[in-house]
Design a protein around this motif. Structure first.
Motif, short mmCIF file in Angstrom:
data_model
loop_
_atom_site.label_atom_id
_atom_site.label_comp_id
_atom_site.label_asym_id
_atom_site.label_seq_id
_atom_site.Cartn_x
_atom_site.Cartn_y
_atom_site.Cartn_z
N SER A 226 -43.43 81.93 84.54
CA SER A 226 -42.26 82.45 85.25
C SER A 226 -42.08 83.95 85.08
O SER A 226 -41.60 84.63 86.00
CB SER A 226 -41.00 81.72 84.79
OG SER A 226 -40.81 81.84 83.39
N MET A 227 -42.48 84.50 83.94
CA MET A 227 -42.29 85.93 83.68
C MET A 227 -43.18 86.81 84.57
O MET A 227 -42.88 87.98 84.79
CB MET A 227 -42.56 86.24 82.21
CG MET A 227 -41.59 85.58 81.25
SD MET A 227 -39.91 86.21 81.43
CE MET A 227 -40.11 87.86 80.78
N VAL A 228 -44.27 86.24 85.08
CA VAL A 228 -45.19 87.03 85.91
C VAL A 228 -45.35 86.44 87.30
O VAL A 228 -46.23 86.87 88.06
CB VAL A 228 -46.58 87.17 85.23
CG1 VAL A 228 -46.47 87.95 83.94
CG2 VAL A 228 -47.19 85.79 84.99
N GLN A 229 -44.52 85.47 87.65
CA GLN A 229 -44.72 84.75 88.90
C GLN A 229 -44.70 85.67 90.11
O GLN A 229 -45.48 85.48 91.06
CB GLN A 229 -43.67 83.66 89.05
CG GLN A 229 -43.97 82.65 90.15
CD GLN A 229 -45.34 82.01 90.01
OE1 GLN A 229 -46.11 81.97 90.99
NE2 GLN A 229 -45.67 81.49 88.83
N GLU A 230 -43.86 86.70 90.10
CA GLU A 230 -43.80 87.60 91.25
C GLU A 230 -45.07 88.43 91.39
O GLU A 230 -45.39 88.92 92.47
CB GLU A 230 -42.58 88.51 91.13
CG GLU A 230 -41.27 87.82 91.43
CD GLU A 230 -41.29 87.13 92.79
OE1 GLU A 230 -41.64 87.81 93.78
OE2 GLU A 230 -40.97 85.94 92.87
N GLN A 231 -45.79 88.61 90.28
CA GLN A 231 -47.05 89.36 90.33
C GLN A 231 -48.22 88.48 90.76
O GLN A 231 -49.27 89.00 91.15
CB GLN A 231 -47.36 89.96 88.95
CG GLN A 231 -46.30 90.89 88.41
CD GLN A 231 -46.62 91.30 86.99
OE1 GLN A 231 -47.69 91.82 86.69
NE2 GLN A 231 -45.68 91.04 86.07
N LEU A 232 -48.05 87.17 90.66
CA LEU A 232 -49.15 86.24 90.96
C LEU A 232 -49.24 85.98 92.46
O LEU A 232 -48.99 84.88 92.96
CB LEU A 232 -48.97 84.94 90.17
CG LEU A 232 -49.21 85.06 88.66
CD1 LEU A 232 -48.85 83.78 87.94
CD2 LEU A 232 -50.68 85.43 88.38
N ARG A 233 -49.62 87.04 93.17
CA ARG A 233 -49.85 86.98 94.61
C ARG A 233 -51.24 87.52 94.92
O ARG A 233 -51.76 88.35 94.19
CB ARG A 233 -48.80 87.80 95.36
CG ARG A 233 -47.37 87.32 95.13
CD ARG A 233 -46.36 88.27 95.79
NE ARG A 233 -44.99 87.85 95.53
CZ ARG A 233 -44.31 87.02 96.29
NH1 ARG A 233 -44.89 86.52 97.38
NH2 ARG A 233 -43.07 86.69 96.01
#
Length: 338
Positions: free
Chosen positions: A244-251
């Motif tokens: 969850s802490m890096v979910q926005e980066q996991l694109r």
């Protein structure tokens, strides 16, 4: 020479098909009792305490801890009647595919060494399309896309709770350190079973497990890469099951790599995102400025190495597991390979 190392011993196949072994004598390091039979060997398979060798004539030779499959006498008549084409192992047992399409197993009966419980389920659906294993169970994908499992019921050997969902399966995923299984079906959805806290229960993220193309697992945390480049994780949260802490980066992710404690993902632009236990690869902040133009990432149990397009390698994670720098020769230039 091809080798097969395990925790306690090594076995290596020479170019002439003979085998040399060394290490703990009771765990496979001493093969003197079967040395004369170890000729024309084309595959060696190892579990945590024993070895099995497949010869060119389809015969199987075993040695090591007897309860873990080093003694195959209980299946000897079947192994002699059948021509074996491939061997598989978990940590406690072995499984063999035969040219007639049969599946044989030996070793610890409760942990995969006895396949008799699913023999009726496989009738008419063999040969298996592929066989997967985790620490103490096996899973075979059959010709009709269904899956049969055997071994420790708590760790995936019993798949009865998801049997109806295990149809049109494309691939089953696990690892020799894992305690669960995950399967991708033809429509890109995912089915999980085994230890619920170690990846066998993906209910919390099930709605996100759509259009999945591949799954990565090392031990107790799992990551699914979707066709749209997003990553979905589950399993033990402290080892990467919570992203969850890096979910926005996991694109725009193109590759996900797992070690026992963390994950690393390569994005389309060559940058890297990491999560999990900080000291074992989950925190790459101190090398983040170097993690550019990355082509591929490799892992040990507690560290990562990123190969860049210019031939250099960047490492991070546990220093004792390879996270503290890399050999000078790997920095020579684009021709270097890992």
């Amino acid at each position: 020479m091809n080798g097969s190392p395990r925790r306690h011993a090594f076995a290596a196949v020479r170019n002439d098909g003979t085998v040399i072994t060394w290490g703990h004598p009771q765990m496979g390091g001493d093969s003197s009792a079967v040395r004369e039979q170890l000729i024309g060997v084309k595959q060696i398979c190892a579990n945590s305490h024993a070895f099995a060798a497949l010869r060119n004539d389809g015969r199987v030779i075993t040695w090591g801890h007897p309860e873990h499959g080093g003694d195959s006498m209980a299946r000897q008549s079947e192994l002699e009647r059948n021509v074996v084409t491939r061997l598989h192992a978990n940590q406690f047992a072995f499984a063999a595919e035969t040219v007639e399409g049969h599946l044989l197993a030996w070793g610890c009966p409760d942990r995969g060494g006895d396949v008799s419980s699913v023999a009726a389920s496989m009738e008419g659906l063999l040969p298996a399309q592929d066989v997967s294993s985790n620490a103490s169970a096996f899973a075979a994908r059959l010709r009709d896309g269904s899956v049969v499992t055997w071994g420790d019921p708590a760790f995936g050997g019993d798949s009865s709770s998801v049997r109806k969902s295990l149809s049109s399966v494309k691939k089953v995923y696990s690892s020799r350190r894992a305690l669960a299984f995950a399967a991708i079906t033809d429509d890109g959805s995912v089915v999980t079973w085994g230890h619920p806290d170690m990846g066998g229960n993906s209910a919390d993220v099930q709605h996100q497990l759509i259009d999945v193309v591949t799954i990565e697992v090392y031990s107790f945390a799992w990551a699914a890469l979707r066709r749209d480049g997003r990553v979905v994780t589950w399993g033990e949260s402290q080892k990467g099951g919570d992203s969850s802490m890096v979910q926005e980066q996991l694109r725009d992710v193109e590759q996900v790599c797992a070690n026992a404690y963390a994950f690393a993902a390569v994005r389309r632009d060559g940058t890297v995102v990491t999560w999990g236990q900080a000291l074992r690869g989950g925190d790459s902040s101190y090398v983040q400025h170097q993690l550019i133009n990355v082509e591929f990432i490799y892992a040990t149990a507690a560290a990562f190495a990123a190969a860049r397009t210019d031939g250099t390698v960047v490492t991070w994670g546990d220093p004792s597991r390879g996270g503290d720098g890399c050999p000078v020769q790997l920095r020579a230039g684009p021709s270097s390979q890992m």
